[in-house]
Design a protein around this motif. Structure first.
Motif, PDB file in Angstrom:
ATOM      1  N   ALA A  82       0.844  -1.206   0.000  1.00  0.00           N
ATOM      2  CA  ALA A  82       0.000   0.000   0.000  1.00  0.00           C
ATOM      3  C   ALA A  82       0.872   1.246   0.000  1.00  0.00           C
ATOM      4  N   VAL A  83       0.358   2.319  -0.588  1.00  0.00           N
ATOM      5  CA  VAL A  83       0.956   3.642  -0.413  1.00  0.00           C
ATOM      6  C   VAL A  83      -0.081   4.513   0.280  1.00  0.00           C
ATOM      7  N   VAL A  84       0.387   5.405   1.142  1.00  0.00           N
ATOM      8  CA  VAL A  84      -0.510   6.200   1.982  1.00  0.00           C
ATOM      9  C   VAL A  84      -0.218   7.676   1.787  1.00  0.00           C
TER      10      VAL A  84
ATOM     11  N   PHE B 282      -0.510  13.570  16.801  1.00  0.00           N
ATOM     12  CA  PHE B 282      -1.672  13.092  16.061  1.00  0.00           C
ATOM     13  C   PHE B 282      -1.220  12.304  14.817  1.00  0.00           C
ATOM     14  N   ALA B 283      -0.263  12.899  14.079  1.00  0.00           N
ATOM     15  CA  ALA B 283       0.231  12.232  12.870  1.00  0.00           C
ATOM     16  C   ALA B 283       0.879  10.891  13.221  1.00  0.00           C
ATOM     17  N   ASP B 284       1.668  10.871  14.305  1.00  0.00           N
ATOM     18  CA  ASP B 284       2.317   9.624  14.759  1.00  0.00           C
ATOM     19  C   ASP B 284       1.278   8.550  15.046  1.00  0.00           C
ATOM     20  N   GLU B 285       0.212   8.975  15.711  1.00  0.00           N
ATOM     21  CA  GLU B 285      -0.824   8.012  16.097  1.00  0.00           C
ATOM     22  C   GLU B 285      -1.552   7.445  14.880  1.00  0.00           C
ATOM     23  N   VAL B 286      -1.827   8.327  13.901  1.00  0.00           N
ATOM     24  CA  VAL B 286      -2.474   7.847  12.663  1.00  0.00           C
ATOM     25  C   VAL B 286      -1.593   6.774  12.023  1.00  0.00           C
ATOM     26  N   TYR B 287      -0.270   7.056  11.956  1.00  0.00           N
ATOM     27  CA  TYR B 287       0.637   6.077  11.361  1.00  0.00           C
ATOM     28  C   TYR B 287       0.719   4.803  12.189  1.00  0.00           C
ATOM     29  N   ALA B 288       0.635   4.942  13.530  1.00  0.00           N
ATOM     30  CA  ALA B 288       0.652   3.741  14.380  1.00  0.00           C
ATOM     31  C   ALA B 288      -0.512   2.818  14.019  1.00  0.00           C
ATOM     32  N   GLY B 289      -1.682   3.418  13.759  1.00  0.00           N
ATOM     33  CA  GLY B 289      -2.847   2.624  13.357  1.00  0.00           C
ATOM     34  C   GLY B 289      -2.645   1.974  11.997  1.00  0.00           C
ATOM     35  N   LEU B 290      -2.034   2.722  11.085  1.00  0.00           N
ATOM     36  CA  LEU B 290      -1.748   2.182   9.748  1.00  0.00           C
ATOM     37  C   LEU B 290      -0.785   0.993   9.847  1.00  0.00           C
ATOM     38  N   TRP B 291       0.313   1.178  10.626  1.00  0.00           N
ATOM     39  CA  TRP B 291       1.297   0.075  10.775  1.00  0.00           C
ATOM     40  C   TRP B 291       0.642  -1.158  11.367  1.00  0.00           C
ATOM     41  N   ARG B 292      -0.186  -0.912  12.380  1.00  0.00           N
ATOM     42  CA  ARG B 292      -0.799  -2.035  13.073  1.00  0.00           C
ATOM     43  C   ARG B 292      -1.654  -2.868  12.111  1.00  0.00           C
TER      44      ARG B 292
ATOM     45  N   GLY C 169      -0.250  -8.555   7.052  1.00  0.00           N
ATOM     46  CA  GLY C 169       0.946  -8.960   6.318  1.00  0.00           C
ATOM     47  C   GLY C 169       1.202  -8.174   5.043  1.00  0.00           C
ATOM     48  N   LEU C 170       0.862  -6.874   5.040  1.00  0.00           N
ATOM     49  CA  LEU C 170       1.178  -6.084   3.847  1.00  0.00           C
ATOM     50  C   LEU C 170       2.192  -5.001   4.192  1.00  0.00           C
ATOM     51  N   ALA C 171       2.899  -4.511   3.188  1.00  0.00           N
ATOM     52  CA  ALA C 171       3.947  -3.517   3.398  1.00  0.00           C
ATOM     53  C   ALA C 171       3.478  -2.158   2.913  1.00  0.00           C
ATOM     54  N   ILE C 172       3.670  -1.121   3.738  1.00  0.00           N
ATOM     55  CA  ILE C 172       3.430   0.254   3.289  1.00  0.00           C
ATOM     56  C   ILE C 172       4.729   0.740   2.656  1.00  0.00           C
TER      57      ILE C 172
ATOM     58  N   ASP D  81      -5.475   8.939   2.329  1.00  0.00           N
ATOM     59  CA  ASP D  81      -5.809   8.296   1.050  1.00  0.00           C
ATOM     60  C   ASP D  81      -4.866   7.116   0.854  1.00  0.00           C
ATOM     61  N   VAL D  82      -5.440   5.938   0.698  1.00  0.00           N
ATOM     62  CA  VAL D  82      -4.621   4.726   0.582  1.00  0.00           C
ATOM     63  C   VAL D  82      -4.857   4.093  -0.781  1.00  0.00           C
TER      64      VAL D  82
END
Ligand SMILES: [Mg+2]
Length: 343
Positions: free
Chosen positions: A119-121, A133-143, A149-152, A166-167
Motif C-alpha cells: 500500500a501507499v498512503v 496526532f500524525a504519529d498516532e495515525v501512522y501507528a494505526g496504519l502500521w498495526r 501482512g502487507l507492506a506500506i 488516502d490509501v
C-alpha cells in the motif's frame, strides 16, 4: 504541492487541452448529478485506456483486476478517508483513523478473494495538527499492515484544510479464487458474515476487522459466484450486486443478523426510533462480506468462520436487477436503499 497559501497556483498550471469536452451544462453540481451518475460519467470519459488488454476488470467492482502472471492477478484499488465525512476527530482516536483508512482497502481486496500485499498512503493534514496526532495515525496504519501482512511502501504528505488519509492498495489473487460482483445466478443462495447495523453508533466503523480470513476460507473451499464487502449498507450494496449480476435478490428480514448496536436506544420521551432491522439494512460501513453461492454448495457454508457467524439471508429468485425484502409478516416488498450518499 500545487497551490500557495492564498490558493494561487505555484508551478504546474493545468493543461487546457486534451480533455474530452463535457457535454452537460457546467452549472450542474455533483450533488445534483449523484455519485452513481458521476462515476458513470467519469467512466465514459476514460475511454479506451481503461480497456487495455492487461485490464481484466476495470471500474465497477471492489478493486480493479490486472493481468500479472500465469499464477496470479493483481488487485488494485484506492479509498480515501476524509475528516467530517468518514470520521469526526473528536469522536475517533487518531490510531483508529489510521486503522480504518487501511482496513477499508484490505476489505475490498478480501472481497475479491485476494490477499493484500502493498500500500501507499497519502496524508493530508491541517498545519496546526500536532505531530503526536500524525504519529498516532501512522501507528494505526502500521498495526493494520502488520496484522494483514502487507507492506506500506510509500506515499505523500500535503497541507489540507481537514485530515485526509488516502490509501492505494495492491493485492494478489489466484485466478481460481477471483470473485466478482457480477457472477450471481438464479437459484443461488445469499450469505452475510458478522452482524449488521449500528456501526457508526458503536464506533465499529473504525475498529472493524476486515474479513480476509472468512473470504479466503470461502474461495478456497467453495465455488463462490459473487462477493462484495458492505460499505454503503446491505440494501444499497445488494442493489449494486444485483445490477452487476442482472439478477433479483429476495432477502428475508427475519434472517438478517442484527448487531446489538443497531438496536436504537429510546429517546428522552421513551420513544423508539427505527427498528433495528432497518439499521441492519440501511446503515453503512459494516465492512462485512455478502457472498452468493450455488444452492448445491449452500449446506457446506459453515455457520462460523474464525468466530465470525456466516448467515443465510436470502436467494436469487429471478433475472433482471432488483432487491426484494420478505417482511416478518411474510409480505414481499421492493427494498429501496436509504444508505449513506456522498452527493
Ligand atoms: Mg467494497
Amino acid at each position: 504541492m500545487c497551490y500557495g497559501q492564498q490558493g494561487l497556483p505555484l508551478r504546474h498550471p493545468l493543461p487546457t487541452t486534451r480533455y474530452a469536452p463535457l457535454s452537460m451544462s457546467s452549472t450542474r453540481t455533483v450533488a445534483q448529478l449523484g455519485e452513481v451518475r458521476l462515476i458513470q460519467r467519469l467512466r465514459k470519459q476514460l475511454g479506451p485506456g481503461a480497456k487495455a488488454s492487461s485490464v481484466l476488470v476495470g471500474i465497477g467492482d471492489d478493486t480493479a483486476v490486472l493481468r500479472w502472471t500465469a499464477k496470479e492477478h493483481l488487485l488494485f484499488a484506492s479509498d480515501m478517508l476524509v475528516e467530517n465525512v468518514h470520521f469526526r476527530r473528536e469522536r475517533v482516536r487518531p490510531r483508529w483513523i489510521g486503522w480504518k483508512a487501511l482496513a477499508r482497502n484490505v476489505s475490498d481486496v478480501a472481497a475479491m478473494g485476494g490477499l493484500p500485499r502493498h500500500a501507499v498512503v497519502s496524508l493530508g493534514l491541517p498545519p496546526h495538527t500536532s505531530v503526536r496526532f500524525a504519529d498516532e495515525v501512522y501507528a494505526g496504519l502500521w498495526r493494520c499492515a502488520r496484522r494483514f501482512g502487507l507492506a506500506i511502501v510509500g506515499g505523500d504528505t500535503v497541507r489540507a484544510p481537514v485530515v485526509v488519509v488516502d490509501v492505494a492498495i495492491l493485492g494478489t489473487v489466484r485466478p481460481a479464487h477471483l470473485v466478482l460482483r457480477s457472477g450471481a445466478r438464479v437459484g443461488d443462495e445469499v450469505f452475510v458474515t458478522g452482524r449488521l447495523g449500528g456501526s457508526l453508533a458503536s464506533g465499529r466503523h473504525a475498529t472493524f476487522m476486515p474479513r480476509v480470513q472468512q473470504a479466503q476460507w470461502l474461495v478456497r473451499h467453495l465455488k463462490v459466484h459473487a462477493m462484495m464487502d458492505l460499505s454503503d449498507g446491505l440494501a444499497s450494496d445488494l442493489w449494486q450486486m444485483s445490477r452487476a449480476s442482472r439478477v433479483t435478490f429476495r432477502i428475508r428480514a427475519a434472517d438478517i443478523p442484527v448487531s446489538r448496536a443497531a438496536c436504537p436506544p429510546r429517546d428522552s420521551r421513551g420513544r423508539r426510533g427505527r427498528q433495528a432491522v432497518w439499521h441492519a439494512l440501511m446503515d453503512g460501513e459494516d465492512f462485512e462480506l455478502v457472498c452468493v453461492v450455488p444452492a448445491r454448495a449452500a449446506n457446506r457454508v459453515p455457520r462460523m468462520i474464525g468466530r465470525v457467524p456466516v448467515t443465510a439471508i436470502g436467494d436469487v429468485v429471478a433475472r433482471g436487477a432488483g432487491v426484494e425484502l420478505v417482511g416478518t409478516d411474510g409480505r414481499i416488498r421492493p427494498l429501496i436503499p436509504e444508505g449513506f450518499k456522498h452527493f
